[in-house]
Design an enzyme around this catalytic site. Structure first.
Site, PDB file in Angstrom:
ATOM      1  N   HIS A   1      -8.909   2.475   2.452  1.00 23.38           N
ATOM      2  CA  HIS A   1      -8.350   3.317   1.386  1.00 23.38           C
ATOM      3  C   HIS A   1      -9.379   3.565   0.281  1.00 23.38           C
ATOM      4  O   HIS A   1      -9.150   3.318  -0.905  1.00 23.38           O
ATOM      5  CB  HIS A   1      -7.080   2.678   0.793  1.00 23.38           C
ATOM      6  CG  HIS A   1      -6.268   3.662  -0.030  1.00 23.38           C
ATOM      7  ND1 HIS A   1      -6.484   3.867  -1.364  1.00 23.38           N
ATOM      8  CD2 HIS A   1      -5.266   4.499   0.306  1.00 23.38           C
ATOM      9  CE1 HIS A   1      -5.634   4.782  -1.819  1.00 23.38           C
ATOM     10  NE2 HIS A   1      -4.885   5.183  -0.818  1.00 23.38           N
TER      11      HIS A   1
ATOM     12  N   HIS B   1       2.184  -1.006  -7.144  1.00 19.08           N
ATOM     13  CA  HIS B   1       1.640   0.341  -7.238  1.00 19.08           C
ATOM     14  C   HIS B   1       2.447   1.085  -8.309  1.00 19.08           C
ATOM     15  O   HIS B   1       3.299   0.510  -8.965  1.00 19.08           O
ATOM     16  CB  HIS B   1       1.711   1.012  -5.860  1.00 19.08           C
ATOM     17  CG  HIS B   1       0.798   2.184  -5.707  1.00 19.08           C
ATOM     18  ND1 HIS B   1      -0.468   2.200  -6.187  1.00 19.08           N
ATOM     19  CD2 HIS B   1       0.983   3.408  -5.124  1.00 19.08           C
ATOM     20  CE1 HIS B   1      -1.040   3.363  -5.909  1.00 19.08           C
ATOM     21  NE2 HIS B   1      -0.179   4.114  -5.265  1.00 19.08           N
TER      22      HIS B   1
ATOM     23  N   HIS C   1       4.494   3.168   0.961  1.00 21.61           N
ATOM     24  CA  HIS C   1       5.093   3.864  -0.185  1.00 21.61           C
ATOM     25  C   HIS C   1       5.125   5.350   0.141  1.00 21.61           C
ATOM     26  O   HIS C   1       4.704   5.752   1.230  1.00 21.61           O
ATOM     27  CB  HIS C   1       4.311   3.571  -1.480  1.00 21.61           C
ATOM     28  CG  HIS C   1       2.904   4.071  -1.491  1.00 21.61           C
ATOM     29  ND1 HIS C   1       1.953   3.639  -0.594  1.00 21.61           N
ATOM     30  CD2 HIS C   1       2.273   4.991  -2.274  1.00 21.61           C
ATOM     31  CE1 HIS C   1       0.808   4.255  -0.840  1.00 21.61           C
ATOM     32  NE2 HIS C   1       0.985   5.082  -1.845  1.00 21.61           N
TER      33      HIS C   1
ATOM     34  N   ASP D   1      -1.181   0.610  -0.847  1.00 23.38           N
ATOM     35  CA  ASP D   1      -1.793   0.834  -2.175  1.00 23.38           C
ATOM     36  C   ASP D   1      -1.197  -0.152  -3.168  1.00 23.38           C
ATOM     37  O   ASP D   1       0.019  -0.209  -3.344  1.00 23.38           O
ATOM     38  CB  ASP D   1      -1.488   2.251  -2.668  1.00 23.38           C
ATOM     39  CG  ASP D   1      -2.254   3.298  -1.891  1.00 23.38           C
ATOM     40  OD1 ASP D   1      -2.818   2.955  -0.844  1.00 23.38           O
ATOM     41  OD2 ASP D   1      -2.277   4.454  -2.343  1.00 23.38           O
TER      42      ASP D   1
ATOM     43  N   ASP E   1      -0.393  11.164   0.364  1.00 22.91           N
ATOM     44  CA  ASP E   1      -1.509  10.790   1.246  1.00 22.91           C
ATOM     45  C   ASP E   1      -1.115   9.701   2.251  1.00 22.91           C
ATOM     46  O   ASP E   1      -1.924   9.327   3.101  1.00 22.91           O
ATOM     47  CB  ASP E   1      -2.763  10.388   0.433  1.00 22.91           C
ATOM     48  CG  ASP E   1      -2.514   9.262  -0.559  1.00 22.91           C
ATOM     49  OD1 ASP E   1      -1.355   9.064  -0.970  1.00 22.91           O
ATOM     50  OD2 ASP E   1      -3.487   8.569  -0.923  1.00 22.91           O
ATOM     51  N   HIS E   2       0.119   9.214   2.159  1.00 26.30           N
ATOM     52  CA  HIS E   2       0.587   8.210   3.119  1.00 26.30           C
ATOM     53  C   HIS E   2       1.734   8.705   4.004  1.00 26.30           C
ATOM     54  O   HIS E   2       2.158   7.993   4.907  1.00 26.30           O
ATOM     55  CB  HIS E   2       1.006   6.932   2.378  1.00 26.30           C
ATOM     56  CG  HIS E   2      -0.166   6.235   1.754  1.00 26.30           C
ATOM     57  ND1 HIS E   2      -0.658   5.040   2.213  1.00 26.30           N
ATOM     58  CD2 HIS E   2      -0.985   6.602   0.738  1.00 26.30           C
ATOM     59  CE1 HIS E   2      -1.714   4.692   1.493  1.00 26.30           C
ATOM     60  NE2 HIS E   2      -1.938   5.615   0.586  1.00 26.30           N
TER      61      HIS E   2
ATOM     62  N   HIS F   1       3.769   8.166  -1.446  1.00 29.49           N
ATOM     63  CA  HIS F   1       2.813   9.157  -1.938  1.00 29.49           C
ATOM     64  C   HIS F   1       2.352  10.028  -0.765  1.00 29.49           C
ATOM     65  O   HIS F   1       2.241   9.552   0.372  1.00 29.49           O
ATOM     66  CB  HIS F   1       1.609   8.461  -2.603  1.00 29.49           C
ATOM     67  CG  HIS F   1       1.874   8.063  -4.031  1.00 29.49           C
ATOM     68  ND1 HIS F   1       1.205   7.056  -4.676  1.00 29.49           N
ATOM     69  CD2 HIS F   1       2.767   8.558  -4.935  1.00 29.49           C
ATOM     70  CE1 HIS F   1       1.653   6.950  -5.925  1.00 29.49           C
ATOM     71  NE2 HIS F   1       2.613   7.837  -6.096  1.00 29.49           N
TER      72      HIS F   1
END
Lengths: 308, 308
Positions: free
Chosen positions: A271, A144, A61, A212, A65-66, A63
């Site tokens: 995670h 998510h 995805h 996530d 942090d990814h 976000h």
């Protein structure tokens, strides 16, 4: 044989010794990087993983942090004189979502091929021709807060090759390896089929990376009988189940329930929330439900071999 | 007192134990982060530096290794519930150069104030009101391949306060601290001036951060008599002088020559090429020219106190 390295095992923000969640998979010399948060290139170096020739970046995805490790990695690949195209696959909206990061990375001397995925199976060699034709990446929708995917990597294994049978049928030795890979071969001596010389198909290797997500049916469905389930487990306490669900995440226990229902062989948790300083403290919340669970850590390597 | 922490000391790409060049400065509880490459937030945590309340991010230029840590840091500040505005200053073109990264960071619950700098002095409290009025940031053009700045931070020190004189003049004790800071104060008993009770101005503290640059006159000019010169020193070998210059960088020896010409007190080298695995190996190339040179390392802390 498939090698998996957990490059980072953190969620949201990195800790001094925990990079953001990213998984590296190597199969027959071809490689996939699942997610690429800020610091992935540095954490990969620490884990002795070279990303110089990464074949595919599969994003779960968009976000931060990814994905915030992308511009730095893309520029580093340029410094490393990469010229071969790089495929970056991810859920719906990949073009718009990655556009600022690609703009930040600037002009690159190699091609970026974005591939929008919307669920379904994908022979990996259709994305990266050099990937084994026995390798498949299946993506599935997860739950998510944004458009998100989980990935299921499978490596098929053909039946056992019978050299006596091959000799008996007069099959030239030069085409044996092609038949072993399951391909029919046309020769001057005639057309030969793999089923003429191969036994029953044997068990392959199956690995699932959840990205996530909160609990959802697809997790169980696509993880069925997997050899390894690499699952997000953002929260440690069982009491955080509702909070986790609200935020599109899982607790250790919920991840373990999925592993149990899906009858996987091994569950590896990752995670972790920055508040989960030592994941081992909560491990029992998972092992009490699904015994073969381990807490991932940065640099952890898991090798999966064919059975027997 | 001014505290400086080298958060990262690498150039181009991070090494497993060397983050990208970034310097953190703290003065009277206010803070400046010079540059913010990918991994800065993680390296800051390792160096026990909290960026939660960073007051100013001063960028030397817009190459990826100096700015790709911004979107991650900005989102982390959001998670830390920051609400106060954040000033990001940098050379010409800051708006366009940072726009993709700010877009990637998305909507934030605090204001980002971009400040384009083009050389010249800047009282820090005009950017961040809570900064000491005695602190000044001067930026100066440097000689990199793109629009680039070096920064000179100075903290003035007022003359010694004479309490006998203050009593003699009937100055109320309640305004002594204002006079000590060099401010004139209006009271019912009359207007009092700092020069009535303060001795000669004393030596303050001066710190220069070069950012990426080849040798240039401004480096010597603005580093004159600095207490600390934090200089880029991308290349170790003296023989790489031309190569360094071509690429807008310096060798250890060139940085040492600048330090010597500018008569600084201490030279701290940073921004090492990934090929300079152990900077200490080349240290003599600098110390043979300017003795008080140290090789920076991630997490190095230098405290500068007023003299006497």
């Amino acid at each position: 044989m498939v090698d998996v390295t957990l490059i980072g095992t953190g969620g949201l923000k990195p800790l001094p010794d925990r990079a953001l969640a990213s998984v590296f998979l190597r199969c027959d010399g071809r490689t996939i990087l699942f997610d690429c948060g800020e610091g992935t290139q540095s954490a990969a170096a620490k884990a002795s993983v070279s990303l110089a020739n990464v074949d595919l970046i599969a994003l779960t995805h968009f976000h931060g942090d990814h994905i915030f490790g992308l511009p730095g990695l893309l520029q580093t690949l340029q410094v490393m004189e990469r010229t071969s195209p790089l495929v970056i696959a991810g859920p719906k909206g990949i073009s718009a979502s990655l556009s600022p990061l690609l703009e930040a990375a600037g002009e690159l001397p190699y091609e970026i091929r974005l591939k929008e995925l919307d669920g379904g199976e994908l022979k990996l060699n259709t994305l990266v021709p050099s990937f084994s034709e026995l390798a498949t990446l299946t993506c599935f929708k997860t739950n998510h807060r944004v458009s998100s995917l989980g990935y299921c990597f499978t490596l098929e294994r053909m039946g056992k090759f019978n050299p006596e049978k091959a000799k008996e049928l007069g099959i030239p030795v030069s085409i044996w390896s092609e038949l072993q890979k399951g391909k029919a071969v046309e020769t001057e001596a005639g057309r030969f089929l793999p089923e003429q010389v191969l036994g029953e198909k044997r068990k392959g290797i199956k690995i699932v990376v959840t990205g996530d997500t909160a609990e959802c049916d697809n997790l169980v469905k696509y993880s069925e009988n997997a050899d390894l389930l690499i699952s997000e487990a953002t929260f440690g306490e069982n009491e955080q189940k509702e909070l986790a669900e609200e935020r599109g995440h899982m607790t250790f226990a919920v991840a373990a329930e999925i592993a149990k229902k899906a009858n996987v062989k091994k569950l590896c948790l990752t995670h972790f929330s920055p508040r989960v300083v030592d994941p081992e403290e909560y491990l029992e919340n998972a092992t009490s439900i699904f015994e073969n669970t381990v807490c991932g850590f940065d640099g952890m390597k898991i090798t999966l071999e064919f059975e027997d």
